[in-house]
Design an enzyme around this catalytic site. Structure first.
Site, PDB file in Angstrom:
ATOM      1  CE  LYS A  28       4.309  -6.371 -15.184  1.00  0.00           C
ATOM      2  NZ  LYS A  28       4.436  -5.604 -16.565  1.00  0.00           N
ATOM      3  NE  ARG A 129       0.772   2.244 -21.130  1.00  0.00           N
ATOM      4  CZ  ARG A 129       1.543   1.253 -20.608  1.00  0.00           C
ATOM      5  NH1 ARG A 129       0.879   0.282 -20.060  1.00  0.00           N
ATOM      6  NH2 ARG A 129       2.817   1.467 -20.605  1.00  0.00           N
ATOM      7  CB  SER A 174      10.805   2.473 -24.844  1.00  0.00           C
ATOM      8  OG  SER A 174       9.738   1.097 -24.726  1.00  0.00           O
ATOM      9  CG  ASP A 327       8.174  -0.669 -14.516  1.00  0.00           C
ATOM     10  OD1 ASP A 327       7.800   0.196 -15.224  1.00  0.00           O
ATOM     11  OD2 ASP A 327       8.575  -1.864 -14.832  1.00  0.00           O
ATOM     12  NE  ARG A 403       5.523  -1.770 -12.457  1.00  0.00           N
ATOM     13  CZ  ARG A 403       5.770  -3.173 -12.223  1.00  0.00           C
ATOM     14  NH1 ARG A 403       5.775  -3.681 -10.808  1.00  0.00           N
ATOM     15  NH2 ARG A 403       5.896  -3.770 -13.173  1.00  0.00           N
TER      16      ARG A 403
HETATM   17  C1  S3P Z   1       8.913  -3.369 -19.874  1.00  0.00           C
HETATM   18  C2  S3P Z   1       9.609  -2.281 -20.250  1.00  0.00           C
HETATM   19  C3  S3P Z   1       9.219  -0.869 -19.613  1.00  0.00           C
HETATM   20  C4  S3P Z   1       8.525  -1.295 -18.292  1.00  0.00           C
HETATM   21  C5  S3P Z   1       7.556  -2.345 -18.216  1.00  0.00           C
HETATM   22  C6  S3P Z   1       8.165  -3.652 -18.906  1.00  0.00           C
HETATM   23  C7  S3P Z   1       9.505  -4.654 -20.824  1.00  0.00           C
HETATM   24  O1  S3P Z   1       8.319  -0.222 -20.380  1.00  0.00           O
HETATM   25  O2  S3P Z   1       7.821  -0.291 -17.686  1.00  0.00           O
HETATM   26  O3  S3P Z   1       6.797  -2.719 -17.127  1.00  0.00           O
HETATM   27  O4  S3P Z   1       9.436  -5.795 -20.203  1.00  0.00           O
HETATM   28  O5  S3P Z   1      10.183  -4.537 -21.751  1.00  0.00           O
HETATM   29  P1  S3P Z   1       8.927   0.877 -21.642  1.00  0.00           P
HETATM   30  O6  S3P Z   1       9.509  -0.075 -22.646  1.00  0.00           O
HETATM   31  O7  S3P Z   1       7.840   1.634 -21.959  1.00  0.00           O
HETATM   32  O8  S3P Z   1      10.064   1.719 -20.795  1.00  0.00           O
END
Ligand code: S3P
Length: 450
Positions: A28, A129, A174, A327, A403
């Site tokens: 993804k 969010r 993040s 995740d 999830r």
């Molecule tokens: C992601 C970063 C993560 C993850 C999300 C996908 C990404 O989130 O939880 O499913 O593709 O950069 P955070 O950046 O909020 O940790």
């Protein structure tokens, strides 16, 4: 409620052993980035193995709204004719990112340094969010954001006409925040620097380099220092998306806890910033092996072999591993419930601001299924009931969170009385073939109510 349409209750029951090959969909994170970076290049980017989940399809629609031509051929290959860095057009309508935090936050970054205005929204989960974590650093470039009182969607961004390069230390681990700043930095003159204390997934850095941007990463006592030189000409790419370790986690964990199971999950991306779950499962005593390890498209890849593992023991998950498995805590907690002893998960505050409050959603649901769980602001402990020890017999709320839905269905496969989720609809955001794939392995999954 599912994000698109009526809720779809679904029940998982203990059945025969899971056997066979699980071909999970594309990653993804890499899929979102392929579309966005393709749209920021001049010329045609071609992508195979793109995840065709709703989250990614929403990002594809958004890229069209900003002026890129995005098409899918009958054989499943995607083509993106990009508009170049700084070439985004102003969208004519609101950009609806559905359920996807990654989609909205990365796209906000990508448009933030172009002189255009765009309004973003999403489903009830996404509208709850936090967006300030992205709009705060984007303001340093000169971007203005007008949202609801708590920095929530719907939100309008006015891109900076004369962006300044930025140096930013991420206050939370993040990858979305890091990536939003880097994407904004693409159209700012000079060097944009992101400093992260904890390493988060590095797909943006790898892919920006692949598209021809000048980007370096240095490991320092303060953490990872990522430096991007602005205003590159991004070169279109041919991308083969590896399969998603976060999706592989579900059949893998279902097999580990379901008696007699033995499955193979081929071609899984094992980028070290993503593979923390598999290390943790092995630390717990899982019979999980990496077969045929190799490199594909610059990413480590292997076939995962997972067999029923009745000897698994609870452990204290190293908190420094959290970002590489953020995740996967919901499905880990399901494995923990089927292991002996307590599994302690600390340093996981970020779980409270995902598609749902994942600590609360899992703790409530596991308790309803007969599992003892303790939790605090940034930690939780699952007290294992041993192999096959989860009672089940409950209907759990999934809170528009794919999830949570998949985790409880996997828990149901090993439970004594089956488990129903109130809405399996959101699974389509990330793993649209979950239901047929699990059934093909032999899982007992029904759409009817219990
Ligand atoms: C992601 C970063 C993560 C993850 C999300 C996908 C990404 O989130 O939880 O499913 O593709 O950069 P955070 O950046 O909020 O940790």
């Amino acid at each position: 409620m599912s994000s698109h349409g009526d809720p779809i209750p679904m029940t998982a029951r203990r059945g025969t052993a899971l056997k066979g090959i699980a071909d999970v969909p594309g990653d993804k994170s890499i899929s979102h980035r392929s579309l966005i970076l393709g749209a920021l290049s001049v010329g045609e980017t071609r992508v195979t193995g793109l995840l065709e989940g709703q989250d990614v399809l929403d990002t594809a629609s958004a890229m069209r709204a900003f002026g890129a031509e995005v098409t899918r051929s009958d054989d499943g290959e995607w083509s993106i004719h990009g508009v170049g860095v700084g070439g985004f057009a102003e969208p004519e309508d609101v950009i609806d990112c559905g359920n996807s935090g990654t989609g909205v936050r990365l796209i906000m970054g990508a448009m933030a340094t172009s002189p255009i205005t765009a309004t973003f929204t999403g489903d009830a989960s996404l509208r709850s969010r936090p967006m300030a974590r992205v709009t705060d650093p984007l303001a340093l470039f000169g971007t203005q954001a007008f949202g609801r009182a708590k920095g929530q969607l719907p939100m309008t961004l006015i891109g900076a006409a004369d962006p300044l390069p930025v140096t930013y230390t991420t206050p939370v681990p993040s990858a979305q925040v890091k990536s939003a700043v880097l994407l904004a930095g693409l159209n700012a003159p000079g060097q944009t620097v992101v400093i992260e204390a904890e390493a988060t997934r590095d797909h943006s850095e790898r892919m920006l380099a692949g598209f021809g941007a000048e980007i370096t990463t240095e490991i320092t006592p303060e953490g990872r220092v990522i430096t991007l030189t602005g205003q590159p000409d991004l070169r279109p790419q041919t991308i083969v998306v590896p399969r998603d370790p976060s999706s592989a986690a579900f059949p893998v964990c279902a097999a580990l806890i379901s008696e007699g199971s033995d499955i193979l999950v081929p071609n899984i991306g094992l980028n070290p910033t993503r593979a923390g779950l598999f290390e943790t499962l092995r630390d717990m005593g899982a019979d999980l092996t990496y077969e045929n390890p190799r490199e594909e498209g610059g990413e480590p890849v292997a076939d995962l072999r997972a067999r029923f593992s009745p000897e698994m023991k609870g452990i204290e998950v190293p908190p420094e591993r959290a970002a590489s498995m953020i995740d996967e805590y919901p499905i880990l907690s399901v494995v923990a419930a089927n292991a002996e002893g307590a599994t302690v998960m600390r340093g996981v505050k970020e779980l409270r601001v995902k598609e749902s409050d994942r600590i609360a959603a899992m703790a409530d649901g596991l308790r309803a299924c007969g599992v003892e769980v303790d939790d605090g602001p940034d930690w939780w402990i699952v007290h294992g009931r041993g192999p096959g020890g989860v009672t089940g017999g409950a209907t759990v709320a999934t809170h528009l969170d794919h999830r949570i839905a998949m985790s409880f269905l996997c828990a149901g496969f090993a439970s004594q009385q089956g488990i129903t989720v109130d809405d399996a609809g959101p699974i389509a955001t990330s793993f649209p073939i979950f239901e047929p794939l699990m059934r093909d392995l032999g899982a007992q999954l029904d759409r009817a109510n219990r």
